[in-house]
Design an enzyme around this catalytic site. Structure first.
Site, PDB file in Angstrom:
ATOM      1  N   ASP A  21       0.838  -1.205   0.000  1.00  0.00           N
ATOM      2  CA  ASP A  21       0.000   0.000   0.000  1.00  0.00           C
ATOM      3  C   ASP A  21       0.872   1.253   0.000  1.00  0.00           C
ATOM      4  O   ASP A  21       1.994   1.240   0.513  1.00  0.00           O
ATOM      5  CB  ASP A  21      -0.911  -0.022   1.244  1.00  0.00           C
ATOM      6  CG  ASP A  21      -2.053   0.965   1.126  1.00  0.00           C
ATOM      7  OD1 ASP A  21      -2.295   1.507   0.022  1.00  0.00           O
ATOM      8  OD2 ASP A  21      -2.720   1.220   2.158  1.00  0.00           O
ATOM      9  N   ASN A  69     -10.540  -2.888  -6.385  1.00  0.00           N
ATOM     10  CA  ASN A  69      -9.703  -2.014  -7.218  1.00  0.00           C
ATOM     11  C   ASN A  69     -10.276  -1.803  -8.623  1.00  0.00           C
ATOM     12  O   ASN A  69      -9.908  -0.844  -9.307  1.00  0.00           O
ATOM     13  CB  ASN A  69      -8.265  -2.546  -7.337  1.00  0.00           C
ATOM     14  CG  ASN A  69      -7.439  -2.362  -6.072  1.00  0.00           C
ATOM     15  OD1 ASN A  69      -6.501  -3.111  -5.813  1.00  0.00           O
ATOM     16  ND2 ASN A  69      -7.773  -1.352  -5.263  1.00  0.00           N
TER      17      ASN A  69
HETATM   18  C1  FPP Z   1      -1.831   0.112  -3.333  1.00  0.00           C
HETATM   19  O1  FPP Z   1      -1.378   1.440  -3.348  1.00  0.00           O
HETATM   20  C2  FPP Z   1      -1.280  -0.649  -4.433  1.00  0.00           C
HETATM   21  C3  FPP Z   1      -2.017  -1.255  -5.424  1.00  0.00           C
HETATM   22  C4  FPP Z   1      -3.469  -1.177  -5.494  1.00  0.00           C
HETATM   23  C5  FPP Z   1      -1.392  -1.996  -6.512  1.00  0.00           C
HETATM   24  C6  FPP Z   1      -0.125  -2.719  -6.180  1.00  0.00           C
HETATM   25  C7  FPP Z   1       0.554  -2.969  -7.457  1.00  0.00           C
HETATM   26  C8  FPP Z   1       1.871  -2.929  -7.682  1.00  0.00           C
HETATM   27  C9  FPP Z   1       2.895  -2.737  -6.661  1.00  0.00           C
HETATM   28  C10 FPP Z   1       2.370  -3.070  -9.064  1.00  0.00           C
HETATM   29  C11 FPP Z   1       1.983  -4.336  -9.759  1.00  0.00           C
HETATM   30  C12 FPP Z   1       2.349  -5.545  -9.001  1.00  0.00           C
HETATM   31  C13 FPP Z   1       2.846  -6.672  -9.539  1.00  0.00           C
HETATM   32  C14 FPP Z   1       3.064  -7.821  -8.629  1.00  0.00           C
HETATM   33  C15 FPP Z   1       3.207  -6.842 -10.948  1.00  0.00           C
HETATM   34  P1  FPP Z   1      -2.457   2.586  -3.525  1.00  0.00           P
HETATM   35  O2  FPP Z   1      -2.574   2.881  -4.966  1.00  0.00           O
HETATM   36  O3  FPP Z   1      -3.733   2.200  -2.867  1.00  0.00           O
HETATM   37  O4  FPP Z   1      -1.758   3.763  -2.749  1.00  0.00           O
HETATM   38  P2  FPP Z   1      -2.465   4.919  -1.897  1.00  0.00           P
HETATM   39  O5  FPP Z   1      -3.163   4.245  -0.766  1.00  0.00           O
HETATM   40  O6  FPP Z   1      -1.307   5.749  -1.457  1.00  0.00           O
HETATM   41  O7  FPP Z   1      -3.390   5.660  -2.822  1.00  0.00           O
END
Ligand code: FPP
Length: 252
Positions: A21, A69
């Protein structure tokens, strides 16, 4: 002594799960669009996977895309799907070199056909690797999984394979998408949020929870080592008393 050297390799969690996250906030801090944070999150994925495999952790599960998501802006969803496709194709050589098997859980049918096809290809190409299983939770949520289990159980009862009074915890475990792996012993969430967000609710019943303020794109090997060292300081009681646990230890 480095953090890595302080880890007791005989008491490693066999399964670590991570709620990655903070990509969006990291991007904002860098004056960039959210997608920039996701792209930089790939370095953290690589670091966590390589560090876990090197230590001898057998299962690492990453919450990469939740059922919820899909409700993000179209442009972000498309970018995440593109990034996933690109990453799994790029990393296949590294996965094989490190003897890591790629696995996925979640509603994979809901992924774009191209993603599904390439994911299956990489899973097939790494299927015989035995050092560690890296599981991506994709279009996954625990409530989705529990509904799936309930449907399958209802089918089994309807077809006479099983009687309602025979339903027990093992029946449910066999139907979970994680039926072929142990439950996570350590669950890490980055970015300072202290929530589970619909992730492996059944499986983390006895997991040790570890929250770190580090935003996912900044997560490095030392962050994983810190979480494992913290885990190794915990007393895992599984409902028993501290005295019972200490007595068992003395007898060993
Ligand atoms: C949460 O941060 C992260 C995600 C929803 C996606 C995670 C994906 C990756 C790290 C890249 C792809 C992964 C692989 C394994 C290929 P957020 O966007 O919710 O952050 P925020 O809470 O700060 O808005």
């Amino acid at each position: 002594m480095s953090l890595k050297e302080k880890i007791d390799l005989d008491r490693l969690p066999s399964h670590i799960a991570i709620i990655m996250d903070g990509n969006g906030r990291w991007a904002k801090q860098h004056g960039q669009l959210r997608v920039f944070g996701h792209r930089n999150g790939i370095t953290a994925v690589r670091e966590a996977a390589e560090a876990a495999a090197e230590l001898g952790v057998k299962y690492l599960t990453l919450y990469a895309f939740s059922t919820e998501n899909w409700n993000r802006p179209r442009v972000e969803v498309n970018a995440l799907m593109q990034l996933l496709l690109q990453t799994i194709n790029q990393e296949v050589t590294t996965l094989n070199k490190n003897n890591i098997r790629l696995h996925a859980i979640g509603d994979l049918e809901s992924l774009p056909p191209r993603n599904r096809k390439h994911l299956q290809k990489v899973m097939d190409e790494t299927a015989n690797n035995s050092r560690m299983t890296l599981t991506l939770a994709l279009s996954y949520s625990s409530r989705w999984e529990i509904v799936e289990v309930a449907r399958k159980l209802a089918d089994q009862i309807h077809s006479g394979q099983c009687k309602p009074e025979e339903v027990n915890q093992q029946c449910i475990e066999k139907l979970l998408s994680t039926h072929d792996m142990p439950d996570p012993e350590l669950l890490i969430r980055t970015s300072g949020e202290m929530r589970i967000s619909n992730f492996m609710l059944w499986q983390i019943a006895y997991a040790e929870l570890y929250f770190t303020p580090t935003l996912w794109p900044d997560f490095r090997r030392d962050d994983l080592y810190k979480a494992i060292l913290d885990f190794q300081c915990r007393e895992r009681r599984f409902g028993k008393t501290s005295e019972q646990i200490q007595n068992v230890k003395k007898q060993e």
